[in-house]
Design a protein around this motif. Sequence first.
Motif, PDB file in Angstrom:
ATOM      1  N   ARG A 368       0.882  -1.390   0.203  1.00  0.00           N
ATOM      2  CA  ARG A 368      -0.099  -0.159   0.198  1.00  0.00           C
ATOM      3  C   ARG A 368       0.516   1.264  -0.019  1.00  0.00           C
ATOM      4  O   ARG A 368       0.364   1.929   0.215  1.00  0.00           O
ATOM      5  N   VAL A 369       1.980   1.541   0.411  1.00  0.00           N
ATOM      6  CA  VAL A 369       2.959   2.266   0.169  1.00  0.00           C
ATOM      7  C   VAL A 369       4.386   1.903  -0.962  1.00  0.00           C
ATOM      8  O   VAL A 369       4.633   1.061  -0.771  1.00  0.00           O
ATOM      9  N   ALA A 370       4.269   2.639  -1.803  1.00  0.00           N
ATOM     10  CA  ALA A 370       4.977   2.921  -3.091  1.00  0.00           C
ATOM     11  C   ALA A 370       6.593   2.573  -2.133  1.00  0.00           C
ATOM     12  O   ALA A 370       7.093   3.368  -1.116  1.00  0.00           O
ATOM     13  N   GLU A 371       7.516   1.615  -2.911  1.00  0.00           N
ATOM     14  CA  GLU A 371       8.650   0.988  -2.098  1.00  0.00           C
ATOM     15  C   GLU A 371       8.987   1.075  -1.254  1.00  0.00           C
ATOM     16  O   GLU A 371      10.368   0.814  -0.442  1.00  0.00           O
ATOM     17  N   GLN A 372       8.019   0.359  -0.349  1.00  0.00           N
ATOM     18  CA  GLN A 372       8.174   0.434   1.497  1.00  0.00           C
ATOM     19  C   GLN A 372       8.304  -1.796   0.932  1.00  0.00           C
ATOM     20  O   GLN A 372       7.374  -2.542   0.590  1.00  0.00           O
ATOM     21  N   PRO A 373       9.533  -2.012   2.018  1.00  0.00           N
ATOM     22  CA  PRO A 373       9.793  -3.403   1.582  1.00  0.00           C
ATOM     23  C   PRO A 373       8.917  -3.911   2.853  1.00  0.00           C
ATOM     24  O   PRO A 373       8.174  -3.387   2.990  1.00  0.00           O
ATOM     25  N   VAL A 374       8.553  -4.776   2.772  1.00  0.00           N
ATOM     26  CA  VAL A 374       8.043  -5.870   3.546  1.00  0.00           C
ATOM     27  C   VAL A 374       8.105  -5.914   4.842  1.00  0.00           C
ATOM     28  O   VAL A 374      10.407  -6.262   4.513  1.00  0.00           O
ATOM     29  N   LEU A 375       8.370  -5.349   6.041  1.00  0.00           N
ATOM     30  CA  LEU A 375       9.189  -5.174   7.462  1.00  0.00           C
ATOM     31  C   LEU A 375       9.174  -6.568   8.048  1.00  0.00           C
ATOM     32  O   LEU A 375       7.998  -6.838   8.263  1.00  0.00           O
ATOM     33  N   TRP A 376      10.437  -5.962   8.966  1.00  0.00           N
ATOM     34  CA  TRP A 376      10.589  -7.247   9.333  1.00  0.00           C
ATOM     35  C   TRP A 376       9.402  -7.513  10.489  1.00  0.00           C
ATOM     36  O   TRP A 376       9.548  -8.684  11.555  1.00  0.00           O
ATOM     37  N   PHE A 377       8.537  -6.715  10.937  1.00  0.00           N
ATOM     38  CA  PHE A 377       8.284  -6.560  12.656  1.00  0.00           C
ATOM     39  C   PHE A 377       6.673  -6.449  12.352  1.00  0.00           C
ATOM     40  O   PHE A 377       6.192  -6.800  13.590  1.00  0.00           O
ATOM     41  N   VAL A 378       6.514  -7.194  11.098  1.00  0.00           N
ATOM     42  CA  VAL A 378       4.844  -6.930  10.657  1.00  0.00           C
ATOM     43  C   VAL A 378       4.728  -8.389  11.029  1.00  0.00           C
ATOM     44  O   VAL A 378       5.335  -9.371  10.038  1.00  0.00           O
ATOM     45  N   VAL A 379       3.681  -8.628  11.897  1.00  0.00           N
ATOM     46  CA  VAL A 379       3.876 -10.330  12.442  1.00  0.00           C
ATOM     47  C   VAL A 379       1.504 -10.203  11.946  1.00  0.00           C
ATOM     48  O   VAL A 379       1.653 -12.157  11.773  1.00  0.00           O
ATOM     49  N   VAL A 380       1.207  -9.165  11.452  1.00  0.00           N
ATOM     50  CA  VAL A 380      -0.544  -9.568  11.562  1.00  0.00           C
ATOM     51  C   VAL A 380      -0.435 -10.650  10.047  1.00  0.00           C
ATOM     52  O   VAL A 380      -0.374  -9.920   8.810  1.00  0.00           O
ATOM     53  N   PRO A 381      -0.940 -11.928  10.210  1.00  0.00           N
ATOM     54  CA  PRO A 381      -0.749 -12.399   8.540  1.00  0.00           C
ATOM     55  C   PRO A 381      -1.521 -10.775   7.233  1.00  0.00           C
ATOM     56  O   PRO A 381      -2.814 -10.398   7.229  1.00  0.00           O
ATOM     57  N   LEU A 498      16.774  -9.867   7.028  1.00  0.00           N
ATOM     58  CA  LEU A 498      16.036 -10.652   6.853  1.00  0.00           C
ATOM     59  C   LEU A 498      15.530 -10.774   5.668  1.00  0.00           C
ATOM     60  O   LEU A 498      14.007 -10.554   5.480  1.00  0.00           O
ATOM     61  N   GLY A 499      16.386 -10.678   4.719  1.00  0.00           N
ATOM     62  CA  GLY A 499      15.957 -10.965   3.188  1.00  0.00           C
ATOM     63  C   GLY A 499      15.616  -9.524   2.475  1.00  0.00           C
ATOM     64  O   GLY A 499      14.552  -9.484   1.173  1.00  0.00           O
ATOM     65  N   GLN A 500      15.272  -8.717   3.180  1.00  0.00           N
ATOM     66  CA  GLN A 500      15.012  -7.150   2.751  1.00  0.00           C
ATOM     67  C   GLN A 500      15.854  -6.237   2.454  1.00  0.00           C
ATOM     68  O   GLN A 500      16.929  -6.359   3.837  1.00  0.00           O
ATOM     69  N   THR A 501      15.610  -5.731   1.781  1.00  0.00           N
ATOM     70  CA  THR A 501      16.164  -4.141   1.853  1.00  0.00           C
ATOM     71  C   THR A 501      15.574  -2.915   1.909  1.00  0.00           C
ATOM     72  O   THR A 501      14.950  -2.564   1.167  1.00  0.00           O
ATOM     73  N   TYR A 502      16.400  -1.952   2.451  1.00  0.00           N
ATOM     74  CA  TYR A 502      16.339  -0.944   3.068  1.00  0.00           C
ATOM     75  C   TYR A 502      16.868   0.492   2.853  1.00  0.00           C
ATOM     76  O   TYR A 502      18.128   0.052   2.952  1.00  0.00           O
TER      77      TYR A 502
END
Length: 557
Positions: A368-381, A498-502
């Motif tokens: 929902r936010v352009a170019e934002q990676p999947v965040l490592w602390f998001v735990v809700v499906p 964790l596999g994501q690039t910031y």
Amino acid sequence: MTGFRKSRGKFGVAILGAAQLALVSWIAGASHVFEYGNEESSRPILGVVAILSVMFALSMASLFLALRLPDTRRLTWLILGFAIAMRSVLLWSEPIQEVDIYRYVWDGAVTSQGISPYRFSPQSITDSEQRNVEIDSLVDLLASAPGLAEVHRRVHYPQFTTVYPPISQLVFSVAYAATPSSASLQTYVRTMKLMVVGFDIGVLLLLISVLKSTGKHSGWAIVYGWSPLVLKEFANSGHLDSIAVFLMLASACCLVGMKSGATSDSIRLLSHRFWCAIFLGLGVGAKLFPIVLAPFFAVYVLKKSGFRSASIWLGLFVTTTATALAPMMLADRDRANEPSGLAAFLQYWEINDLLFMVIEENLRPDNRVAEQPVLWFVVVPNSARVAVTDWSTNLTSVEAERIPFIVTRALTTMVLGLLALTLLRHVAVAPERILEFAFLMLAWFWFLSPTQNPWYWTWAMPLLPFARSRVWLLVAGFSILYYVRFWTEYHSPTVSLLGQTYVGTAVFDFLIVWLEFLPVFVLLIISVLLRSASGTGITSLTGDDRRFEPAIVPAEH
């Protein structure tokens, strides 16, 4: 031998103060690199953050030494002298990574023309095709004052009307009136900073008075007076918050005065109640945050003087607040189709937050936010996040992109309300700890906010000496990390986790911000667990062996 140790202790405080003054001088000298328009990538942001961090360590060492010395008038003057000297040096420096002060100057100029600063945005003055007498007078003012024209050009978010309340606007207009119309931009800025620093020094003087009247060591004034965060945000950046902090603390002084006055002295108590309500109402009129303390002060008056006095106090506070805010609250009727800065701030602003951000991102659907990676602390499906967003959108007709922010606002407001009720219950039981509870309310108001600008922490800092947990002292030091965000913006670093690039500011917003807040939260939790497990207490910086009170919610008496 004891006299020698005392003399050596005072000398040590003086040496540490001189070292901090030398570092302040370095920052002032380096500030010219931060002049508006200079190459951003060449700014020594990390160097300034490092120096401010060293200053914070020195200020804590100074506090440690000062609290072990006799509370003498000479020590108080030593603390006050170095505090004023540091501010005097920074008064002449260029604002480092902050531009709010240009809006203050412009608002003061608009008000001086008899025009509401809530009516026109700075951008509309020069861009609008619609002309009227008020706009023409401001255009003529810009043409006659090159320094002011440059100020106008530097105003941040010029498409919005001002966000600053009327009492602060009054101070802005006084500063503008004290500046010659032919003045340079630097003179406009320094005059405004002089006003801000005047209130800042007033806060320090009031703090010393409160410390003495409550029997606390005046060495605690170092927490505010020598804080590199306070010095940076007021004497260097010129943030207006010192105005509201001064009025809030003046109100607290009156509250403490009520406690110390004789019950039979009805005139004195009436005067204290009157000025307590007036100052707090004016504080809300300078910046809205002191309003969260109104219920606490009202309950205190109720416990000390009864229901009738509390009702009168509350009525006087409400009347003062309504009068002070009226020009701003009624601005919608007079706004010339301009977007409101206050509405934009309340609905969209979010920066340097952790708790709010974690909740919001666990409500926001992926992508929902352009170019934002999947965040490592998001735990809700993601399926659950999509379901909540879709349900809320259908229920309220609010845009899906706004739902996570709005729901998070509602949740954090609910938590803050529950915390306030808990603290109010403790005020009713132990009114003598009113300043401690007021600090806790301001502290958690800041921690649960979506906009945690570091200078907002100065709202709570004058009351920090009354907090039971010394962990709170660390917040001002860790908050300095906020300025690293500008470095990530200018240099666009890349970090993989964790596999994501910031990349760029995402490195700060989703990684470094944890270093800013998590250590404090962990230590606060540990302090509560230790208190619950042992009940024996931990020695504080003062050397007292008093019981260590929980940092988050105060214990029952």
